[in-house]
Design an enzyme around this catalytic site. Sequence first.
Site, PDB file in Angstrom:
ATOM      1  N   THR A 183     -10.164   6.265   1.114  1.00  0.00           N
ATOM      2  CA  THR A 183      -9.535   6.647   0.159  1.00  0.00           C
ATOM      3  C   THR A 183      -9.360   8.055  -0.017  1.00  0.00           C
ATOM      4  OG1 THR A 183      -9.608   4.411  -0.808  1.00  0.00           O
ATOM      5  CG2 THR A 183      -9.062   6.031  -2.384  1.00  0.00           C
ATOM      6  N   ARG A 206      -5.250  -9.068  -3.498  1.00  0.00           N
ATOM      7  CA  ARG A 206      -6.464  -8.279  -4.280  1.00  0.00           C
ATOM      8  C   ARG A 206      -5.645  -6.774  -4.759  1.00  0.00           C
ATOM      9  NH1 ARG A 206      -9.239  -3.316  -2.994  1.00  0.00           N
ATOM     10  NH2 ARG A 206     -11.020  -3.233  -4.044  1.00  0.00           N
ATOM     11  N   VAL A 207      -5.725  -6.531  -5.778  1.00  0.00           N
ATOM     12  CA  VAL A 207      -5.561  -5.475  -6.470  1.00  0.00           C
ATOM     13  C   VAL A 207      -6.577  -4.259  -6.590  1.00  0.00           C
ATOM     14  CG1 VAL A 207      -4.381  -4.238  -8.381  1.00  0.00           C
ATOM     15  CG2 VAL A 207      -3.688  -6.643  -7.646  1.00  0.00           C
ATOM     16  N   SER A 208      -6.109  -3.105  -5.950  1.00  0.00           N
ATOM     17  CA  SER A 208      -7.238  -1.817  -5.969  1.00  0.00           C
ATOM     18  C   SER A 208      -7.275  -1.367  -7.324  1.00  0.00           C
ATOM     19  CB  SER A 208      -6.779  -0.980  -4.858  1.00  0.00           C
ATOM     20  OG  SER A 208      -7.312   0.138  -4.892  1.00  0.00           O
ATOM     21  N   ASP A 209      -8.260  -0.730  -7.580  1.00  0.00           N
ATOM     22  CA  ASP A 209      -8.188   0.445  -8.630  1.00  0.00           C
ATOM     23  C   ASP A 209      -7.488   1.441  -8.637  1.00  0.00           C
ATOM     24  OD1 ASP A 209     -10.698   0.915  -6.544  1.00  0.00           O
ATOM     25  OD2 ASP A 209     -10.571   2.820  -7.671  1.00  0.00           O
ATOM     26  N   THR A 215     -13.259   6.712  -5.920  1.00  0.00           N
ATOM     27  CA  THR A 215     -13.226   6.160  -4.762  1.00  0.00           C
ATOM     28  C   THR A 215     -14.550   5.384  -4.496  1.00  0.00           C
ATOM     29  OG1 THR A 215     -13.083   6.307  -2.102  1.00  0.00           O
ATOM     30  CG2 THR A 215     -14.280   8.229  -3.518  1.00  0.00           C
ATOM     31  N   GLY A 258     -13.678  -0.728  -5.354  1.00  0.00           N
ATOM     32  CA  GLY A 258     -12.600  -0.879  -6.462  1.00  0.00           C
ATOM     33  C   GLY A 258     -13.155  -1.922  -7.632  1.00  0.00           C
TER      34      GLY A 258
HETATM   35  N1  ASP Z   1     -11.361   2.130  -4.041  1.00  0.00           N
HETATM   36  C1  ASP Z   1     -10.627   1.452  -2.956  1.00  0.00           C
HETATM   37  C2  ASP Z   1     -10.264  -0.017  -3.500  1.00  0.00           C
HETATM   38  O1  ASP Z   1     -11.279  -0.749  -3.760  1.00  0.00           O
HETATM   39  C3  ASP Z   1     -11.373   1.781  -1.857  1.00  0.00           C
HETATM   40  C4  ASP Z   1     -11.965   3.027  -1.553  1.00  0.00           C
HETATM   41  O2  ASP Z   1     -11.948   3.772  -2.306  1.00  0.00           O
HETATM   42  O3  ASP Z   1     -12.174   3.379  -0.532  1.00  0.00           O
HETATM   43  O4  ASP Z   1      -9.251  -0.379  -3.073  1.00  0.00           O
END
Ligand code: ASP
Length: 290
Positions: A164, A192-195, A213, A216
Amino acid sequence: MQPKLIIHGGAGNSIESKGGKEPARQSLHAVVEAVYAMLLQGESSIDAVVKACQMLEDDPRFNAGTGSVLQSDGQIRMSASVMDGDRQSFSGVINASRLKNPITLAQTLQGSKDRVLSDYGSAELMRELAVPIFNPLTDERLAEWVEERKNNFQSNMASVSVGTIGAVALDRNGRICAGTSTGGRGFERIGRVSDSAMPAGNYASKIAGVSCTGVGEDIIDEGFATRVVVRVTDGMSLKDAVDKSFAEARSRDRDFAAICLDVTGEIAWGKTCEALFAAYHDGVAIGYTL
Ligand code: ASP
């Protein structure tokens, strides 16, 4: 005011796999150099952050835009957000597909009444704006998905060494902006919803900005980006806020990292995982977190 910039290309626990840290460092270096020059020329923090995110989305090494990881059904769905700290205004897209730069769509929504759109709404907006259809799939990510399918997607996260992307900038006028963009955790369930498109993963005020990152769900459980920004806004130093928030996250076995800066020009980062791929310009020189 002296501009400041910090960007990241993900966090993880397998630094030496998939090419190691040097290629990622070179990519980050090029972005910091180009975007810091924009800030020196007087460009706004929001334009600088969006430009940094676009460059990183276009680099297939990172899990955002081109090179995004696939979800369990073999599709790519991307999430991105921008938070203009000066106006304390958040906008983003969740699970958008078939476009090159989700961060650009997130920026467009800054001017809209409805500022966070999910899959269907983002597709409609793309049609309205005539955003060209783009397939962000790369052979490498497809091969990883095929491999993971053999294990029925048991991995906690896609095992890419860089992931990310995000950026936080302070411009000449003292305005802060934070942006984050992702292909997600990898191999997740549909929906699924990302942070990354939530204030937990990307947040800014007039006082501080943070981009996260990592896993999430862990970032959401900590409400991390907002937690740090509120602490600094309430008077804690950036370093103390980051240290305290990461100590709490560590005590709960979380797995993520974050980049941060504040209006005094202080830059900070932290992590509970092994590596954070980040680079910054502190007004004097470019530095790295590894
Ligand atoms: N934070 C991101 C998620 O969970 C993934 C990542 O940061 O690599 O969607």
